[in-house]
Scaffold this active site. Structure first.
Site, mmCIF file in Angstrom:
data_model
loop_
_atom_site.group_PDB
_atom_site.id
_atom_site.type_symbol
_atom_site.label_atom_id
_atom_site.label_comp_id
_atom_site.label_asym_id
_atom_site.label_seq_id
_atom_site.Cartn_x
_atom_site.Cartn_y
_atom_site.Cartn_z
ATOM 1 N N GLN A 110 2.260 -8.296 -2.331
ATOM 2 C CA GLN A 110 3.424 -7.417 -2.394
ATOM 3 C C GLN A 110 4.497 -7.865 -1.417
ATOM 4 O O GLN A 110 4.218 -8.368 -0.339
ATOM 5 C CB GLN A 110 3.011 -5.976 -2.099
ATOM 6 C CG GLN A 110 2.527 -5.256 -3.333
ATOM 7 C CD GLN A 110 2.183 -3.806 -3.072
ATOM 8 O OE1 GLN A 110 1.023 -3.441 -2.999
ATOM 9 N NE2 GLN A 110 3.189 -2.972 -2.933
ATOM 10 N N SER A 149 -3.655 -10.604 0.145
ATOM 11 C CA SER A 149 -3.710 -9.174 -0.155
ATOM 12 C C SER A 149 -3.878 -8.958 -1.665
ATOM 13 O O SER A 149 -4.863 -9.388 -2.253
ATOM 14 C CB SER A 149 -2.455 -8.487 0.403
ATOM 15 O OG SER A 149 -2.531 -7.101 0.275
ATOM 16 N N LEU A 150 -2.894 -8.324 -2.323
ATOM 17 C CA LEU A 150 -2.932 -8.172 -3.778
ATOM 18 C C LEU A 150 -3.217 -9.509 -4.464
ATOM 19 O O LEU A 150 -3.905 -9.572 -5.489
ATOM 20 C CB LEU A 150 -1.593 -7.625 -4.277
ATOM 21 C CG LEU A 150 -1.295 -7.897 -5.755
ATOM 22 C CD1 LEU A 150 -2.135 -6.983 -6.632
ATOM 23 C CD2 LEU A 150 0.169 -7.799 -6.064
ATOM 24 N N ARG A 172 -5.384 0.391 -8.568
ATOM 25 C CA ARG A 172 -5.462 0.158 -7.119
ATOM 26 C C ARG A 172 -4.210 0.686 -6.427
ATOM 27 O O ARG A 172 -4.281 1.324 -5.373
ATOM 28 C CB ARG A 172 -5.616 -1.347 -6.863
ATOM 29 C CG ARG A 172 -5.718 -1.763 -5.389
ATOM 30 C CD ARG A 172 -5.944 -3.276 -5.314
ATOM 31 N NE ARG A 172 -6.086 -3.789 -3.961
ATOM 32 C CZ ARG A 172 -5.101 -4.308 -3.237
ATOM 33 N NH1 ARG A 172 -3.871 -4.377 -3.755
ATOM 34 N NH2 ARG A 172 -5.319 -4.780 -2.017
ATOM 35 N N HIS A 222 -4.487 -2.462 4.359
ATOM 36 C CA HIS A 222 -5.439 -3.194 5.208
ATOM 37 C C HIS A 222 -5.677 -2.513 6.557
ATOM 38 O O HIS A 222 -5.656 -3.152 7.605
ATOM 39 C CB HIS A 222 -4.980 -4.646 5.382
ATOM 40 C CG HIS A 222 -4.704 -5.302 4.073
ATOM 41 N ND1 HIS A 222 -5.710 -5.568 3.149
ATOM 42 C CD2 HIS A 222 -3.546 -5.692 3.492
ATOM 43 C CE1 HIS A 222 -5.160 -6.099 2.074
ATOM 44 N NE2 HIS A 222 -3.858 -6.184 2.260
ATOM 45 N N GLN A 275 -11.535 -4.768 1.457
ATOM 46 C CA GLN A 275 -10.289 -5.510 1.664
ATOM 47 C C GLN A 275 -9.128 -4.543 1.902
ATOM 48 O O GLN A 275 -8.175 -4.862 2.610
ATOM 49 C CB GLN A 275 -10.010 -6.395 0.439
ATOM 50 C CG GLN A 275 -8.871 -7.395 0.634
ATOM 51 C CD GLN A 275 -7.814 -7.299 -0.448
ATOM 52 O OE1 GLN A 275 -7.451 -6.199 -0.869
ATOM 53 N NE2 GLN A 275 -7.312 -8.434 -0.887
#
Length: 303
Positions: free
Chosen positions: A10, A89-90, A114, A196, A244
């Site tokens: 993102q 991340s994503l 998500r 996170h 995660q």
């Protein structure tokens, strides 16, 4: 040539993303249709026209994944050896798609849900994230730990660049403390969800249930954001991907652990990781963001 495949997260979204692929590729058009059918959203409108949804987490995530997936699909027949896939991340979910762990429609649904789970975790509080430049990781960790505030290290991007997540008002209180400690720059990001960090704990079990329905049993090597080590099975993914959400992204550690296994890094659907990589590794990173850059990367590999 052995490649490390990279997938941004993102923050890499922009209006017009994927349009050049759509205009010039039947495969890209088919993938837009699959994504639109998966969550009943017009991805052409979402990604090509000015709108309020592109920056909403539950739509940002599938849009970025689709863009990365198309870039990878148009590239994957090039003459290269797959070494590993690594997402930020994503981007770990885009990496899983490239590794053969998820079908496109399932991946789109998964990251859409998500995003909704992440929003739900912040329905009664305001989170955010803050970039800190010029401090050692250990110093930032110490400041967060001793602050008494709900703030945590979230992204280890490169030496001297770390992202902190937490309650927005607490991050604002932390800003002068970080500057006093010698930070060259502190930037509070324009977002309402803190990724996170432990504030997303409520999303982990529902995400695990969704993952169990979608993931293939085995797939090619993906590097975990949580451990900076590889995994290749559904059982491992079910342990790693839910947490995660609550653990920091070990991006620079992942690059350093695996850079010797790649002759070149290729970033699919962005240039963010290319910028970070300049500070992390001497290996070259090339981005694929449109048909011209796709051709450039393929030509580079073919020599």
């Amino acid at each position: 040539m052995k490649l490390g495949l990279l997938f941004p997260g993102q923050g890499s979204q922009f209006v017009g993303m994927g349009k050049d692929f759509y205009d010039n590729s039947t495969k890209a058009k088919e993938m837009f249709d699959i994504a639109s059918d998966a969550i009943k959203v017009d991805f052409k409108k979402l990604m090509f026209e000015e709108n309020d949804d592109l920056n909403k987490t539950e739509y940002t995530q599938p849009a970025i994944l689709l863009y990365s997936a198309i870039a990878y699909e148009l590239f994957k027949d090039a003459p290269f050896d797959y070494s590993f896939a690594l997402g930020h991340s994503l981007g770990e979910f885009s990496a899983l798609y490239a590794a053969g762990a998820l079908e496109l429609g399932d991946a789109i649904k998964l990251v859409h849900e998500r995003g909704k789970l992440m929003n739900e975790a912040f329905k009664d509080k305001v989170g955010s994230m803050m970039v800190v430049l010029g401090l050692d990781d250990e110093k930032v960790e110490e400041i967060c730990k001793n602050s008494g505030l709900q703030v945590w290290p979230a992204n280890y991007n490169s030496d001297g660049q770390i992202v902190i997540a937490g309650i927005r008002s607490d991050l604002e209180k932390l800003e002068p403390i970080l500057k006093e400690a010698g930070a060259k720059r502190v930037m509070l990001l324009n977002m309402s969800v803190a990724s996170h960090c432990p504030l997303l704990e409520s999303a982990t079990e529902p995400l695990k249930e969704l993952l169990s329905q979608s993931l293939k049993d085995e797939f090619k090597r993906v590097i975990s954001n949580v451990t900076a080590k590889e995994y290749t099975t559904k059982n491992e993914a079910l342990e790693l991907l839910p947490v995660q959400l609550t653990k920091p992204v070990l991006y620079k550690q992942s690059i350093k652990n695996y850079e010797d296994e790649a002759d070149l890094f290729v970033e699919f659907g962005g240039k963010v990781l290319m910028g970070i990589n300049r500070k992390v590794t001497k290996k070259k990173t090339m981005p694929i963001t449109d048909m011209a850059s796709l051709e450039k990367v393929i030509n580079s590999i073919q020599g």
